[in-house]
Design an enzyme around this catalytic site. Structure first.
Site, mmCIF file in Angstrom:
data_model
loop_
_atom_site.group_PDB
_atom_site.id
_atom_site.type_symbol
_atom_site.label_atom_id
_atom_site.label_comp_id
_atom_site.label_asym_id
_atom_site.label_seq_id
_atom_site.Cartn_x
_atom_site.Cartn_y
_atom_site.Cartn_z
ATOM 1 N N HIS A 223 -8.250 -14.824 4.541
ATOM 2 C CA HIS A 223 -7.158 -14.350 5.385
ATOM 3 C C HIS A 223 -7.037 -12.826 5.359
ATOM 4 C CE1 HIS A 223 -2.659 -14.409 6.474
ATOM 5 N NE2 HIS A 223 -3.248 -15.044 7.458
ATOM 6 N N LYS A 225 -7.576 -8.719 5.897
ATOM 7 C CA LYS A 225 -7.802 -7.763 6.984
ATOM 8 C C LYS A 225 -8.147 -6.430 6.339
ATOM 9 C CE LYS A 225 -4.681 -10.854 8.738
ATOM 10 N NZ LYS A 225 -4.061 -11.913 7.947
ATOM 11 N N ASP A 230 -17.135 4.728 6.043
ATOM 12 C CA ASP A 230 -17.841 5.721 5.214
ATOM 13 C C ASP A 230 -17.363 5.750 3.763
ATOM 14 O OD1 ASP A 230 -19.276 6.428 7.446
ATOM 15 O OD2 ASP A 230 -18.100 8.225 7.892
ATOM 16 N N HIS A 397 5.256 -10.758 12.133
ATOM 17 C CA HIS A 397 4.111 -11.259 11.382
ATOM 18 C C HIS A 397 3.783 -10.365 10.184
ATOM 19 C CE1 HIS A 397 -0.323 -12.293 10.952
ATOM 20 N NE2 HIS A 397 0.242 -13.486 10.965
ATOM 21 N N LYS A 399 3.872 -8.514 6.524
ATOM 22 C CA LYS A 399 4.021 -9.072 5.182
ATOM 23 C C LYS A 399 4.098 -7.908 4.195
ATOM 24 C CE LYS A 399 0.547 -11.804 7.338
ATOM 25 N NZ LYS A 399 1.200 -12.973 7.802
ATOM 26 N N ASP A 404 13.123 -1.592 -5.359
ATOM 27 C CA ASP A 404 13.866 -0.370 -5.631
ATOM 28 C C ASP A 404 13.368 0.743 -4.707
ATOM 29 O OD1 ASP A 404 15.287 -1.789 -7.524
ATOM 30 O OD2 ASP A 404 13.948 -1.248 -9.157
#
Length: 479
Positions: A223, A225, A230, A397, A399, A404
């Protein structure tokens, strides 16, 4: 008489088989499972034993097949070699952190092996289309290599920007490698593979589903991404590479982090490990792990990979620990919220200690089952004092978690069992007040476009709504 006897024998035989399945489930299911997950499976076995048995063989064991587990054994050493070029003067950054952050950094390293490193620059971007353009722009500037991994990649307006930039980079002699999840990208993977054939871009599917030689599990997905250019520029977060309107009339809102500095090499290490798992090829070398000549950034951060390839502990362990350590404020953003008991207890305990806890969620998910399952947890949260904010403008969507004013987590993991145990996820853990301020501005925008769920409103929901919530709650550990 003979017919009655045969029917009686069939009935007895069916009863014996049914109870054998149920008794077998009582023996096998609780082993190395959380009580909630065991409860969900056992309920299914008691009410639908044959369907439960078939489902269990498909997705019951949250482990990869044996051949994959054998290959996974080599990943820790490979990741360690890939990240060993990080100099000690920045990889010891945890030592100078405040106690709370230092403890978190040790836990992150224990789970994912990668150290806290100094000298980074991190900028957060919540503009969906701008992120696509900026990633494509970074690829256009590549000189050595481009490494890209997405759960969902589509050959649409957004995906085309990425793929075209990679194709042009490959024509310039840049080494381009692409990983896409076989299930997440199922609708477009064939077209993408055909498009990239002969372009110089090397593309592989992650865990294509097979039931024969080198079998794979359909429910254990990658899942993550990640984009690395470079070895100097990286992207990580929640956004897949598809147009904003992924589903009809459903516009996605995301948060991505663009990073420069040593922490990019940690994202690179995760990619190196995933590339090895899919290709059996070790691509780690000094060419893809360059040390920046000057580290102008001041942010301390580290990368946490989690999932079935890190089976000893999961991202939920870190979430729970950080919430317990919070002294003032916890802000949690997730589209899917099906917490395990330790995480739910941590949120309630934080409120009891006087910590302000806010949960941002999308008003309606894209799944009836998940929508009602997560609603079943609102009751205990609302009565404990957790502020539940329902985002109305788009499908939220994103996450992320802020603790603090000094710790921020941005990544691909949802707050549910799938992300805790079944999916391979990646999370950027940042120990920096400036980055937290960036996240606060994004959270303030959520608040302006959300409505607070009140206890009074919650108690007015109908009987059948409550019934659906309770039913989905029982099987929520399986979702």
């Amino acid at each position: 008489m003979t017919g009655q006897f045969e029917w009686s024998m069939w009935s007895i035989g069916l009863a014996v088989v049914t109870w054998s399945i149920v008794i077998g489930a009582l023996v096998v299911i609780p082993f190395r499972r959380s009580p909630a997950a065991a409860q969900g499976w056992l309920l299914l076995f008691f009410f639908q034993p044959f369907a439960a048995l078939a489902l269990y063989f498909l997705i019951g064991d949250a482990r990869h097949p044996k051949w994959r587990r054998e290959r996974i054994k080599h990943v820790p050493g490979l990741v360690k070699r890939a990240s060993q070029d990080i100099p000690g003067d920045v990889s010891d950054a945890a030592a100078s952190l405040p106690p709370k952050s230092r403890t978190a950094a040790r836990l992150v390293r224990s789970i994912g092996q990668l150290p806290c490193v100094a000298g980074n620059t991190i900028s957060l971007d919540a503009d969906y289309n701008r992120v696509v353009d900026r990633i494509a722009g970074d690829i256009e500037a590549a000189r050595s290599h481009v490494h890209v991994m997405f759960y969902i990649l589509q050959d649409d307006e957004a995906g085309n920007r990425l793929l075209s930039a990679m194709e042009r980079a490959a024509r310039r002699g840049v080494k381009c490698r692409l990983l896409i999840d076989a299930v997440g990208s199922a609708n477009h993977r064939g077209a993408i593979m055909r498009r990239l054939a002969g372009t110089g871009v090397e593309v592989h599917l992650i865990l294509p589903w097979r039931i024969w030689r080198r079998a794979t599990r359909a429910d254990l997905r990658n899942h993550r991404k990640i984009v690395v250019v470079d070895g100097l520029v990286g992207w990580v977060g929640s956004q897949n590479m598809h147009r904003m309107e992924y589903e009809p009339n459903t516009f996605y809102r995301e948060v991505m982090a663009r990073v420069t500095g040593p922490v990019v090499l940690e994202l690179q290490s995760v990619f190196v490990g995933d590339w090895y798992l899919e290709t059996d090829e070790d691509i780690s070398n000094q060419d893809i792990m360059p040390w920046p000549e000057a580290t102008e950034g001041k942010v301390r951060a580290q990368v946490l990979p989690s999932g079935p390839d890190h089976p000893d502990s999961g991202i939920d362990t870190l979430f729970t620990d950080l919430i317990h350590a919070a002294g003032d404020r916890v802000v949690l953003t997730t589209p899917y919220f099906i917490p395990n008991e330790p995480l739910s207890l941590a949120l309630r305990t934080a409120v009891a200690k006087g910590v302000k806890v806010t949960l941002f969620m999308t008003a309606t998910t894209n799944s009836f089952f998940i929508d009602h399952a997560q609603r079943s947890y609102y009751d205990e949260l609302l009565y404990s004092g957790v502020e539940v904010m329902l985002y109305r403008e788009r499908f939220l969507h994103a996450k992320h978690l802020s603790i603090d004013d000094d710790i921020a987590l941005i990544g691909s993991a949802n707050m549910d069992r799938r992300s805790f145990e079944l999916n391979s996820e990646v999370t950027l853990v940042v120990y920096d007040a400036g980055v937290v301020r960036q996240l606060r501005r994004i959270e303030d925008d959520y608040r302006a476009k959300s409505r607070r769920l009140t206890i009074e409103e919650w108690e007015k929901r109908g009987f059948f709504t409550q019934l659906a919530e309770n039913a989905m709650r029982l099987v929520s550990p399986l979702l």
